[in-house]
Every structure is written in C-alpha cells, then in structure tokens.
Design an enzyme around this catalytic site. Sequence first.
Site, PDB file in Angstrom:
ATOM      1  N   SER A   1      36.947  13.034 -15.616  1.00 56.31           N
ATOM      2  CA  SER A   1      35.925  12.055 -15.250  1.00 56.31           C
ATOM      3  C   SER A   1      35.577  11.208 -16.461  1.00 56.31           C
ATOM      4  O   SER A   1      35.685  11.671 -17.604  1.00 56.31           O
ATOM      5  CB  SER A   1      34.665  12.764 -14.743  1.00 56.31           C
ATOM      6  OG  SER A   1      33.578  11.864 -14.618  1.00 56.31           O
TER       7      SER A   1
ATOM      8  N   TYR B   1      27.491  19.047 -15.284  1.00 58.71           N
ATOM      9  CA  TYR B   1      28.686  18.399 -14.730  1.00 58.71           C
ATOM     10  C   TYR B   1      29.431  17.649 -15.829  1.00 58.71           C
ATOM     11  O   TYR B   1      30.650  17.791 -15.985  1.00 58.71           O
ATOM     12  CB  TYR B   1      28.291  17.437 -13.611  1.00 58.71           C
ATOM     13  CG  TYR B   1      29.432  16.589 -13.105  1.00 58.71           C
ATOM     14  CD1 TYR B   1      30.327  17.090 -12.155  1.00 58.71           C
ATOM     15  CD2 TYR B   1      29.633  15.296 -13.582  1.00 58.71           C
ATOM     16  CE1 TYR B   1      31.384  16.319 -11.701  1.00 58.71           C
ATOM     17  CE2 TYR B   1      30.687  14.521 -13.134  1.00 58.71           C
ATOM     18  CZ  TYR B   1      31.560  15.034 -12.195  1.00 58.71           C
ATOM     19  OH  TYR B   1      32.611  14.272 -11.745  1.00 58.71           O
TER      20      TYR B   1
END
EC number: 1.1.1.1
Length: 254
Positions: free
Chosen positions: A138, A151
Amino acid sequence: MVIANSNIIFVAGLGGIGLDTSREIVKSGPKNLVLLDRIDNPAAIAELSALNPKVTVTFYPYDVTVPLAETKKLLKTIFDKLKTVDLLINGAGILDDHQIERTIAVNFTGTVNTTTAIMDFWDKRNGGPGGVIANICSVTGFNSIYQVPVYSASKAAALSFTNSLARLASVTGVTAYSINPGITKTVLVHKFNSWLNVEPRVAELLLEHPTQTTVQCAQNFVKAIEANQNGAIWKLDLGRLDPIEWTKHWDSGI
C-alpha cells in the site's frame, strides 16, 4: 513476465482490487489461475471461467492466518497438480484498526508465511526452479494514514519484507516486487475504524480526496506483472503506474 500459458496462484483474488485483477489476468490467457481465498465466491469463479474458457480457474479455501504447516500442505496439493507455478500474488488485507492482532496477522504475517511456504517448492538451493512474487502492499507503507497506524505499519512491514526478498533473489532464485495501490474505491475504504477511534470520520474524510477505480488499479497491476522487475516498488494511484525510487538512509554493509 508473459502471463499467457503461465500458472498463477492468487491469494485473495476474489474481492475488490483482487477480483478485477483476476479478470484482467484471465483476459491475458494464463494456463491456470489458482485462487486462494477465505470466502468462496462461486459466481465470481464462474464469471472468470466464462471470461476465457481456455483458462483453468481453480479455487481452494485459504485463511492466511493458519499455521505455516497448513499452508505448506495446501501448496503441496497445488504443486502436485500443476507441477510448476510461475507467479504468487499475495493479496490478503484488512483495514480495521480495532482488530490489532488480526490486522498484523493478515496484512503482514500471512504474507510472510505464504511466501515462506512456497520456498519449499521454488528455492534454488533445494533444486527448485525459482519463481516470482508480487506482494500487494500500500502507499501507506511509504507515508502512513496516521489515523490507522496499525494498518499503515503492517503495510510498511510487508513492503520492507518484499524489498528484502528482492535482494535475496541471487540466493533463492525467487524475485519479488511490491504493488502499492493508492486510495481505491472498494468496500474496504467505505467504512473502517481508526485506532482508538481517534478519527471516527476517517473513511469519509479519505474519500473526499481523488481516488481510482478497481478496474484502473487492476489494469496497472497487470502492466506491473508484465514488466516483472525484481525489486520494483510500484505505486498504483489515480489511474497511473509509477515506479518509486526508494531513498536509502542506511545500509547494513553486508
């Protein structure tokens, strides 16, 4: 890498970015696309099979948080059937900073374990043929969304792991690169929890900024697969595919 006539294992290829990427992969004509996912999606599997009848699409239930031994057992079943696998895509991910342990288990440990398991079949030190790993990380691995630090940290860890895999290619024969999507319109980002509820509106605020569609992301994902650059750090954001130059601030010297 030429996708046509290849054998591909795709972890979490039945939802969100994964499903649209599976569609784009099938269009490119691999020999086999093996989908490993926690939740069965017969309709999606039927759609993929119909999209290109020359491609054999197979599904196995798989939770990336299972013990390493179970993952090795599943991969042995797949290798016994296919004999060779060219590409492993690690795509499992969750976004919910209320679930701290599971976030780390899915987003990082699961990627490490699946990768470790496939080394039994690929590692050239054991007589293996090598292979290619594409890890979905990501852009939060570059710069965090600070309201979801768990996260973001899990994705940074996955990115660091992938960079190390690429450096080890001369030892193992296995190359690796990372796929780092920006904010993409998926169920994942429409509603999620911030850490300790530091920002209850984090999902809403995030979607106020420019995003991309899952199709745009998937099409660029396939371009990255075809480019097949060991060590590449690909940013897939706003419908673009861009290589990231990693700034080195320290080197172990070994």
